[in-house]
Write a protein that holds these residues in place. Structure first.
Motif, PDB file in Angstrom:
ATOM      1  N   PHE A 170       0.855  -1.189   0.000  1.00  0.00           N
ATOM      2  CA  PHE A 170       0.000   0.000   0.000  1.00  0.00           C
ATOM      3  C   PHE A 170       0.888   1.235   0.000  1.00  0.00           C
ATOM      4  O   PHE A 170       1.761   1.398   0.862  1.00  0.00           O
ATOM      5  CB  PHE A 170      -0.920   0.026   1.221  1.00  0.00           C
ATOM      6  CG  PHE A 170      -1.684   1.320   1.356  1.00  0.00           C
ATOM      7  CD1 PHE A 170      -2.523   1.761   0.346  1.00  0.00           C
ATOM      8  CD2 PHE A 170      -1.544   2.115   2.494  1.00  0.00           C
ATOM      9  CE1 PHE A 170      -3.212   2.963   0.451  1.00  0.00           C
ATOM     10  CE2 PHE A 170      -2.227   3.310   2.617  1.00  0.00           C
ATOM     11  CZ  PHE A 170      -3.060   3.736   1.586  1.00  0.00           C
ATOM     12  N   GLU A 182       2.790   0.267   3.887  1.00  0.00           N
ATOM     13  CA  GLU A 182       2.724  -1.075   4.463  1.00  0.00           C
ATOM     14  C   GLU A 182       2.863  -2.123   3.364  1.00  0.00           C
ATOM     15  O   GLU A 182       2.403  -1.936   2.235  1.00  0.00           O
ATOM     16  CB  GLU A 182       1.385  -1.269   5.190  1.00  0.00           C
ATOM     17  CG  GLU A 182       1.254  -2.570   5.932  1.00  0.00           C
ATOM     18  CD  GLU A 182       0.064  -2.606   6.887  1.00  0.00           C
ATOM     19  OE1 GLU A 182      -0.154  -3.641   7.524  1.00  0.00           O
ATOM     20  OE2 GLU A 182      -0.642  -1.563   6.984  1.00  0.00           O
ATOM     21  N   ILE A 228      -2.908  -7.903   4.838  1.00  0.00           N
ATOM     22  CA  ILE A 228      -3.192  -6.508   4.504  1.00  0.00           C
ATOM     23  C   ILE A 228      -4.694  -6.237   4.518  1.00  0.00           C
ATOM     24  O   ILE A 228      -5.153  -5.181   4.979  1.00  0.00           O
ATOM     25  CB  ILE A 228      -2.601  -6.142   3.129  1.00  0.00           C
ATOM     26  CG1 ILE A 228      -1.073  -6.134   3.188  1.00  0.00           C
ATOM     27  CG2 ILE A 228      -3.140  -4.797   2.633  1.00  0.00           C
ATOM     28  CD1 ILE A 228      -0.477  -5.026   4.015  1.00  0.00           C
ATOM     29  N   PRO A 236      -4.581  -5.082   8.734  1.00  0.00           N
ATOM     30  CA  PRO A 236      -3.468  -4.171   8.428  1.00  0.00           C
ATOM     31  C   PRO A 236      -2.959  -3.481   9.688  1.00  0.00           C
ATOM     32  O   PRO A 236      -3.720  -3.230  10.624  1.00  0.00           O
ATOM     33  CB  PRO A 236      -4.094  -3.173   7.454  1.00  0.00           C
ATOM     34  CG  PRO A 236      -5.558  -3.210   7.751  1.00  0.00           C
ATOM     35  CD  PRO A 236      -5.852  -4.626   8.140  1.00  0.00           C
ATOM     36  N   THR A 270      -3.796   2.358   5.911  1.00  0.00           N
ATOM     37  CA  THR A 270      -4.125   1.179   5.101  1.00  0.00           C
ATOM     38  C   THR A 270      -5.561   0.773   5.339  1.00  0.00           C
ATOM     39  O   THR A 270      -6.310   0.503   4.388  1.00  0.00           O
ATOM     40  CB  THR A 270      -3.194   0.003   5.447  1.00  0.00           C
ATOM     41  OG1 THR A 270      -1.831   0.431   5.413  1.00  0.00           O
ATOM     42  CG2 THR A 270      -3.388  -1.141   4.454  1.00  0.00           C
TER      43      THR A 270
END
Length: 249
Positions: free
Chosen positions: A216, A224, A231, A235, A240
């Protein structure tokens, strides 16, 4: 070893900073999705990896990018980097020539010769992108006659014809219908058995379907990176979570 690694990498166009001290690695034999709002630097990151970003006026960069352990900035022959790191763009790009000659454009440039060798390259690459059965009886017809989804698969075949080790894709399905998108996604999952694939996508569902890892980005930085499941389900960063939940993007 990562197939691709960016180390303290920053870019700018004139006085506009785009990427800011990016440190990220991309694994071999896997698919990594890059997500983030428009203008966050995703495309510049891809184009930096295969050294096409430097073709833009005013482009400057700092830091390093390594492909299979070698710094691409130390390679004098830029075409060898672009052969090793193929790229497929958002809008399907076909050359104004036949279907067959589209596939053979790269091999001819790099010196491939002989009819049998050329014919084998064409069939092998078109089979890899699930296009052979659709076009084998009209290889000499203009590639411009193909549908959008077929053109995108042909663009992939043209890249694969020079045997890259990394494949970059910038929103390859954004203009395609669901059926063509499904074919492209199936193709990428097969190709990931032998290639490092990095795909920029705004389609969060696509990232969840095909990516092993997801990155991201926001404002030119990597916020991240982790397994795609992590994710999307847990996250670490609030930004994110906000992007995935649709609070911005």
């Amino acid at each position: 070893m990562n197939a691709v690694e960016l180390i303290k990498f920053s870019t700018c166009y004139g006085h506009k900073n785009v990427l800011k001290n990016v440190n990220v690695g991309f694994s071999s034999d896997s698919i990594t999705a890059i997500m983030g709002p428009s203008g966050c630097g995703k495309t510049t990151l891809l184009r930096s990896i295969n050294r096409t970003a430097e073709m833009e006026a005013g482009f400057k960069c700092e830091g390093d990018i390594r492909v299979l352990g070698q710094s691409i900035n130390e390679v004098k022959n830029v075409s060898s980097v672009r052969r090793q790191v193929g790229m497929v763009y958002q809008t399907p790009v076909v050359l104004p020539m036949s279907i067959k000659e589209n596939v053979l454009f790269g091999p001819r440039y790099y010196g491939a010769q002989g009819r049998l060798q050329m014919d084998a390259i064409v069939e092998d690459c078109l089979r890899k992108v699930a296009l052979w059965d659709e076009v084998k009886d009209r290889l000499k017809q203009p590639a411009s006659q193909l549908s959008g989804g077929q053109k995108q698969r042909l663009a992939m075949a043209r890249v694969l014809a020079v045997k890259p080790q990394v494949l970059l894709l910038d929103e390859p399905c954004s203009s395609l219908d669901p059926a063509s998108t499904g074919l492209i996604e199936e193709l990428l999952m097969r190709l990931a058995e032998d290639l490092s694939i990095i795909i920029v996508t705004h389609n969060l569902f696509q990232a969840r379907r095909i990516a092993d890892e997801t990155v991201f980005m926001l404002d030119g930085q990597v916020v991240e990176k982790g397994s795609t499941d992590h994710i999307f389900t847990s996250p670490r960063h609030e930004k994110t979570r906000g992007f995935i939940s649709g609070l911005f993007g």
